[in-house]
Design an enzyme around this catalytic site. Structure first.
Site, mmCIF file in Angstrom:
data_model
loop_
_atom_site.group_PDB
_atom_site.id
_atom_site.type_symbol
_atom_site.label_atom_id
_atom_site.label_comp_id
_atom_site.label_asym_id
_atom_site.label_seq_id
_atom_site.Cartn_x
_atom_site.Cartn_y
_atom_site.Cartn_z
ATOM 1 N N CYS A 136 0.144 -0.720 -0.229
ATOM 2 C CA CYS A 136 0.033 0.498 -0.055
ATOM 3 C C CYS A 136 0.763 1.529 0.018
ATOM 4 O O CYS A 136 2.154 0.593 0.369
ATOM 5 C CB CYS A 136 -0.992 0.323 0.866
ATOM 6 S SG CYS A 136 -0.231 -0.022 2.897
ATOM 7 N N HIS B 171 5.832 -4.860 8.973
ATOM 8 C CA HIS B 171 6.411 -5.274 9.220
ATOM 9 C C HIS B 171 6.546 -6.797 8.578
ATOM 10 O O HIS B 171 5.456 -7.908 7.662
ATOM 11 C CB HIS B 171 4.892 -6.195 10.283
ATOM 12 C CG HIS B 171 4.746 -6.015 11.702
ATOM 13 N ND1 HIS B 171 3.763 -5.134 12.274
ATOM 14 C CD2 HIS B 171 5.870 -5.314 12.714
ATOM 15 C CE1 HIS B 171 3.805 -4.666 13.410
ATOM 16 N NE2 HIS B 171 5.192 -4.789 13.593
ATOM 17 N N CYS C 64 2.231 6.191 8.960
ATOM 18 C CA CYS C 64 1.335 6.383 7.906
ATOM 19 C C CYS C 64 0.704 7.359 7.676
ATOM 20 O O CYS C 64 -0.114 7.490 9.000
ATOM 21 C CB CYS C 64 1.124 4.722 7.405
ATOM 22 S SG CYS C 64 -0.475 4.537 6.353
ATOM 23 N N GLU D 231 1.137 -0.178 15.704
ATOM 24 C CA GLU D 231 -0.545 0.694 16.308
ATOM 25 C C GLU D 231 -1.045 1.322 17.442
ATOM 26 O O GLU D 231 -0.838 2.674 17.403
ATOM 27 C CB GLU D 231 -1.139 0.553 15.190
ATOM 28 C CG GLU D 231 -1.738 1.443 13.995
ATOM 29 C CD GLU D 231 -2.817 1.215 12.955
ATOM 30 O OE1 GLU D 231 -3.758 1.874 12.978
ATOM 31 O OE2 GLU D 231 -2.366 0.353 12.499
ATOM 32 N N THR E 223 -5.872 1.209 12.210
ATOM 33 C CA THR E 223 -6.773 0.910 10.941
ATOM 34 C C THR E 223 -6.217 0.093 9.633
ATOM 35 O O THR E 223 -7.589 -0.677 8.417
ATOM 36 C CB THR E 223 -4.976 2.236 10.177
ATOM 37 O OG1 THR E 223 -3.719 1.128 9.999
ATOM 38 C CG2 THR E 223 -5.505 3.322 10.406
ATOM 39 N N ASN F 172 -2.474 -6.622 9.285
ATOM 40 C CA ASN F 172 -3.508 -7.284 7.884
ATOM 41 C C ASN F 172 -2.950 -8.371 7.097
ATOM 42 O O ASN F 172 -4.088 -8.557 6.729
ATOM 43 C CB ASN F 172 -2.566 -6.110 7.347
ATOM 44 C CG ASN F 172 -1.492 -5.928 6.412
ATOM 45 O OD1 ASN F 172 -1.444 -6.130 4.778
ATOM 46 N ND2 ASN F 172 -0.588 -5.576 6.619
ATOM 47 N N SER G 80 2.557 -5.168 3.619
ATOM 48 C CA SER G 80 4.118 -4.623 4.294
ATOM 49 C C SER G 80 4.729 -5.967 2.858
ATOM 50 O O SER G 80 6.015 -6.020 2.785
ATOM 51 C CB SER G 80 4.323 -4.905 5.526
ATOM 52 O OG SER G 80 3.797 -5.962 6.234
#
Length: 316
Positions: A12, A43, A103, A133, A170, A228, A271
């Site tokens: 991303c 990560h 980010c 985060e 997020t 994620n 990532s």
């Protein structure tokens, strides 16, 4: 075997930005050395190994403040996950040069939290305990920001404030966030809701939910610490109904997962380096369950191919 290449997948913009910031730092001779990254920049171990080759030291530990105490001089890069104001203040006190690779979506959530705190709100923050985060977000004001990961955590909350806002990490599963927010709304009907799943996470989860339905198995390429990536595997199983396995790279694929599959779906965490994912896809496309010579899983991607290219200034 048919390989379904789920789209979108992989990097991303927040991850690419963070890596470009760190690479530019490595190339900048004016920055004091050593250059440290406070935790994993993103990560993914392949990425941190590639940065080590460029002379950037990744330091990891229980929390960002604890890691910071190991640094006495040089430059420190804050990762894409963001850090608390206390970490920024301590870095300043230690006389370190700081570079912020947070980010923009995480920064946006921090700004929202700060504004609501200034307006007298208590904040319920949905996130993964132990992940950097939420650590950065909750660190804005640990007394008035309440971290929850499950519906049971919501049940245990005791907030006496007419002003309450709920928001989230997020990279959470959007379906989990919706369920937990519904529980928060039930317990605190006056709550103000701000769903902050980033668009990249949302699109990748929705792609898996839809495109993995046709597959017999889903392979998610991502680091074990990547929230994620783990959520993509969860979405495949819980929403698409397709068994999923997360692998760091091609070497972790178990032949038993795929030997009877007619269709295999492949996706990658935000990532995960693109060449690592391509290696997985290439392996699956040539795989023949009846030909053991096609079963060899070997990672060949060199570290110098992992990081995104950066433009270097040409000498006049």
């Amino acid at each position: 075997m048919e390989v379904i290449k789920i789209t979108p997948r992989g990097y991303c913009y927040g991850v690419v930005d963070a890596m470009v910031i760190a690479r530019n730092a490595a190339l900048d001779p004016s920055l004091p050395r050593p250059i440290y990254i406070l935790g994993m920049i993103v990560h993914n171990k392949h990425v941190t190994d590639a940065f080590a080759e460029e002379g950037i030291i990744t330091l990891d530990g229980e929390n960002r403040l604890e890691i910071l105490e190991k640094i006495d001089q040089g430059t420190v890069i804050f990762t894409a996950h963001g850090v608390s104001p206390e970490v920024k203040k301590r870095a300043l006190e230690k006389g370190l040069v700081t570079i912020d690779a947070t980010c923009p979506d995480v920064t946006k959530t921090h700004r929202l939290i700060e504004q609501k705190l200034a307006d007298g709100y208590d904040i319920i923050y949905i996130g993964k305990k132990g992940h950097p985060e939420p650590e950065g977000a909750v660190g804005i004001n640990p007394e008035r920001i309440h971290l929850v990961e499950t519906i049971d955590d919501v049940e245990r909350l005791s907030i006496h404030n007419e002003r309450i806002m709920v928001t989230n990490q997020t990279t959470m599963s959007q379906w989990d966030v919706a369920d937990i927010m519904a529980k928060v709304k039930e317990k605190y009907p006056h709550v103000e809701m701000h769903k902050e799943i980033c668009l990249a996470t949302q699109l990748r989860q929705e792609a898996v939910a839809e495109q993995a339905k046709e597959a017999d198995v889903t392979i998610v390429v991502g680091d074990p610490r990547s929230n994620n990536s783990n959520r993509l595997a969860q979405v495949s199983e819980e929403i698409a109904g397709t068994k999923a396995y997360r692998v760091a790279d091609v070497t972790e694929i178990d032949i038993n997962w795929i030997k009877d599959a007619k269709k295999v779906a492949v996706t990658a965490g935000a990532s995960t380096p693109t060449p690592i994912t391509k290696e997985v896809i290439d392996f699956l496309e040539q795989f023949d369950p009846n030909d053991p010579s096609t079963w060899k899983r070997e990672r060949k991607v060199p570290l110098q191919k992992i990081l995104p290219k950066v433009k270097t200034k040409k000498e006049e």
